[in-house]
Enzyme design. Structure first.
Site, mmCIF file in Angstrom:
data_model
loop_
_atom_site.group_PDB
_atom_site.id
_atom_site.type_symbol
_atom_site.label_atom_id
_atom_site.label_comp_id
_atom_site.label_asym_id
_atom_site.label_seq_id
_atom_site.Cartn_x
_atom_site.Cartn_y
_atom_site.Cartn_z
ATOM 1 N N CYS A 44 0.780 -0.979 -0.192
ATOM 2 C CA CYS A 44 0.071 0.477 -0.159
ATOM 3 C C CYS A 44 0.965 1.542 0.161
ATOM 4 O O CYS A 44 2.508 1.242 0.054
ATOM 5 C CB CYS A 44 -1.353 0.375 1.042
ATOM 6 S SG CYS A 44 -1.855 -1.332 1.404
ATOM 7 N N ASN B 216 1.961 -0.426 5.176
ATOM 8 C CA ASN B 216 2.653 -1.245 4.100
ATOM 9 C C ASN B 216 3.268 -2.295 4.187
ATOM 10 O O ASN B 216 4.608 -2.351 4.431
ATOM 11 C CB ASN B 216 3.372 0.260 3.308
ATOM 12 C CG ASN B 216 4.248 -0.030 1.888
ATOM 13 O OD1 ASN B 216 3.363 -1.808 1.366
ATOM 14 N ND2 ASN B 216 4.655 0.184 1.364
ATOM 15 N N GLY B 217 2.440 -3.317 3.780
ATOM 16 C CA GLY B 217 3.159 -4.769 4.459
ATOM 17 C C GLY B 217 2.529 -5.758 4.450
ATOM 18 O O GLY B 217 0.843 -5.864 4.699
ATOM 19 N N THR C 209 22.508 1.470 -13.059
ATOM 20 C CA THR C 209 21.772 -0.165 -13.441
ATOM 21 C C THR C 209 19.802 -0.202 -12.784
ATOM 22 O O THR C 209 19.334 -0.808 -13.489
ATOM 23 C CB THR C 209 22.488 -0.750 -12.102
ATOM 24 O OG1 THR C 209 24.105 -0.903 -12.713
ATOM 25 C CG2 THR C 209 22.219 -1.778 -11.884
ATOM 26 N N ARG D 118 18.534 0.467 -15.738
ATOM 27 C CA ARG D 118 17.861 0.185 -16.809
ATOM 28 C C ARG D 118 17.068 -1.263 -16.224
ATOM 29 O O ARG D 118 16.888 -1.922 -17.630
ATOM 30 C CB ARG D 118 19.251 -0.479 -16.846
ATOM 31 C CG ARG D 118 20.574 0.270 -17.622
ATOM 32 C CD ARG D 118 21.872 -0.472 -17.760
ATOM 33 N NE ARG D 118 22.849 0.578 -18.442
ATOM 34 C CZ ARG D 118 24.267 0.418 -18.125
ATOM 35 N NH1 ARG D 118 24.647 -0.740 -17.825
ATOM 36 N NH2 ARG D 118 25.012 1.153 -19.191
#
Length: 623
Positions: free
Chosen positions: A40, A113-114, A354, A357
């Protein structure tokens, strides 16, 4: 075929999930299992001088910037000059489990959140408490009542939460051990303290802000951050426990099974590399016995993305066929990836080369996955950090430096792979779970004498040999041998080598030589050293122009995802510090030509790639 095209057998997945969902609803299969929280977006503000309706409206406006993380419902709790806001990703039962969550008399308020995987065991310790919902995250409010601020270590999961005790207006905030879920902390000129899942929700209104440290808790009573996560490996002392392949295998299987706690359509991100292939193999093997199979069936769904003809697509298809999953292939073109760059950087909130990408194809794939009705995926991040799977570990001079580098890599995961995996998927309301970063599994794997993890061609040990060997079962094989011992590919390489080459060509067209030569004046902090890095930085600065924002992104030289310290392992690397695993000259099978690539040396931090020791190599997971 462009990104809009998918493999023919993907077309049935959405209706298959929906019809099965309806059948289970008709049978009444909901109850507690159907009331879990999910990935969330949270925003909390404490100590606002202005607590007018206009301020409330502003908090709601800022919280909307996180709606992609939780598009299904919004919640806001206001207590005097304190606000706790939540954007919810609903799961099966959208009428309960909304946040913020409370204790019995609503004096304790929490926004989370989680996922808390051990919530059922924790409820057993809280039998004197009355729970309002079936949410796994509600235990946080009651644990605080029972144990005060010292309960965070009891949680097994991935989480960021903020809790307000209205009785004395004290508050705490905490982030999971490794930083799988994102969290930022900021300070307003009016003395207010802010917390948010993403930087975009607080960057405009805070004078200063920072990435909240993983494994830490902030207490308003004590006035600062302190570390709640203190595992033995954190000190970087060299462990000496013997290597037991069966114990390691069982610990990983337990970590995967734990993450099958779901009642939404789900699958596995499968790149065809070792890590994601093991996640898929274990999940497929144990799915039938899980609660999830009651709702979604016992055939696992797997997902892969790449340019047409890319290494990952071929390997992933082979793994999927071997373990019997329902596999979905997505394709994208270099141009489609380039077109998405601005949106990707806005969502992932970094200019690290990185990460950009690798995030782009993951971002594109997550959109397709969500369009099929899938809300949760398992992914393979973390293995390379724990086991030294990046190709540059081939040059580790001794077991002491090998182990210390793995410790540094794990501590930095929240700035790289965890950030990518979470934000690339959450951009489309999809939750990514990472079994390799299970607390118990990390503690076990990091207790092994690092001599076992060292690359030893003379003994037939390639990178991550201890993990490969643990799942090398001739009687009941998990994977084909050549997949189990495949050389690592960074995700940004594995989707197709022309992806990175195309990004560099595009940046060359957008950034002039004069612009790059003046980069140190324009961007004195973390100065970009290549046109590609300059291009990403310019996009980032348009969205996040404050000094505090650019300081949340790490810098320094790196080869094939190494830390700056590990660059010292090989003198040649300092001449060619590129984020791609192909920069691991003399290690990667498709290594850059040194004389050519030296012209485009990149000094950014990078994703992973592995080496070849004397057996076949391997690819990273969806990592």
């Amino acid at each position: 075929m462009g990104f809009s095209s998918l493999h023919f057998n993907s077309l049935a997945v959405c209706s298959d999930f929906l019809f099965r969902d309806q059948r289970q609803r008709d049978k009444g299969i909901q109850g507690e299992f159907g009331k879990r929280a999910a990935m969330c977006g949270i925003l909390a503000v404490f100590g606002c001088v202005d607590n007018s309706q206009a301020k409330r409206s502003r908090i709601i406006e800022l919280s909307r910037r996180l709606r992609h993380r939780g598009p299904d419902w919004s919640g806001l709790h206001c207590h005097q000059d304190c606000y706790l806001s939540h954007q919810r990703l609903a799961i099966v039962d959208p009428t309960s489990g909304d946040q913020p969550l409370y204790n019995e008399d609503k004096t304790v308020v929490v926004t989370v959140n989680g996922e808390i995987y051990n919530h059922k065991q924790l409820r057993e310790k809280l039998k004197s408490h009355q729970f309002r919902t079936g949410s796994d995250c509600e235990v946080i409010a009651h644990l605080y009542e029972e144990y005060g601020e010292d309960f965070v270590g009891m949680l097994d999961g991935m989480f960021s939460f903020v809790l307000l005790d209205t009785r004395d207006k004290s508050f705490i905030a905490a982030r999971d051990a490794i930083g799988i879920t994102p969290l930022y902390m900021g300070w307003g000129l009016d003395g207010s303290v802010w917390f948010a899942s993403e930087m975009k929700a607080l960057s405009d209104d805070c004078e200063q802000f920072m990435s909240f440290l993983p494994g830490h808790i902030y207490s308003s009573k004590q006035g600062g951050l302190r570390r709640w996560y203190n595992p033995p490996w954190y000190t970087e002392q060299i462990p000496s426990a013997p290597y037991d392949p069966l114990v390691l295998r069982e610990a990983f299987e337990k970590a995967v099974i734990k993450r099958l706690m779901t009642d939404v359509p789900f699958g596995v991100l499968l790149s065809g590399g070792l890590d994601s292939s093991l996640v898929a193999a274990v999940a497929s093997r144990h799915l039938a016995e899980s609660e999830a199979a009651c709702q979604w069936g016992s055939q696992l769904h797997t997902f892969c993305i790449g340019l047409k003809g890319s290494p990952d697509l071929k390997a992933a298809r082979e793994v999927a066929d071997y373990i019997g999953t329902r596999h979905h292939e997505f394709y994208f073109t270099v141009q489609e990836g380039i077109d998405a760059l601005e949106e990707v950087i806005y969502h992932i909130e970094t200019y690290d080369v990185t990460t950009v990408r690798a995030s782009t194809p993951m971002f594109l794939m997550s959109r397709k996955i969500k369009s099929l009705g899938v809300k949760m995926v398992l992914s393979g991040e973390g293995s390379d950090e724990i086991f030294g799977g990046y190709l540059y570990f081939h040059k580790a001079p001794n077991k002491e430096e090998f182990h210390q580098e793995t410790c540094r890599k794990i501590k930095a995961l929240h700035l790289y792979d965890c950030l990518r995996a979470n934000k690339s998927t959450s951009a489309w309301g999809v939750e990514a779970r990472v079994p390799f970063l299970d607390k118990e599994f990390i503690n076990l794997a990091m207790s092994i004498d690092p001599e076992w993890k060292m690359v030893r061609p003379d003994l037939g040990r390639i990178e991550k040999w201890v993990l490969r060997n643990a799942f090398d079962d001739d009687q009941k094989p998990y994977l084909p041998k050549h997949i189990l011992y495949r050389q690592k590919e960074q995700f940004s390489d594995g989707v197709g080598y022309s992806w990175i080459d195309g990004l560099k060509d595009h940046a060359d067209q957008q950034v002039t030589d004069a612009m790059l030569s003046n980069a140190s004046f324009i961007y004195p902090e973390n100065t970009p050293t290549t046109k590609e890095a300059y291009y990403y930085r310019a996009i980032f600065e348009r969205f996040f122009p404050k000094n505090a924002a650019r300081s949340t992104v790490p810098g320094g030289p790196s080869v094939a995802c190494s830390t700056a310290k590990a660059v010292e392992w090989d003198a040649a690397w300092s001449k060619n510090p590129d984020p791609s695993g192909r920069a691991a000259l003399g290690v990667h099978e498709a290594a850059y030509e040194e004389t050519v690539e030296a012209k485009n040396a990149s000094v950014m931090n990078c994703p992973p790639q592995k080496l070849q020791g004397g057996i076949v190599g391997k690819t990273a997971t969806f990592v």
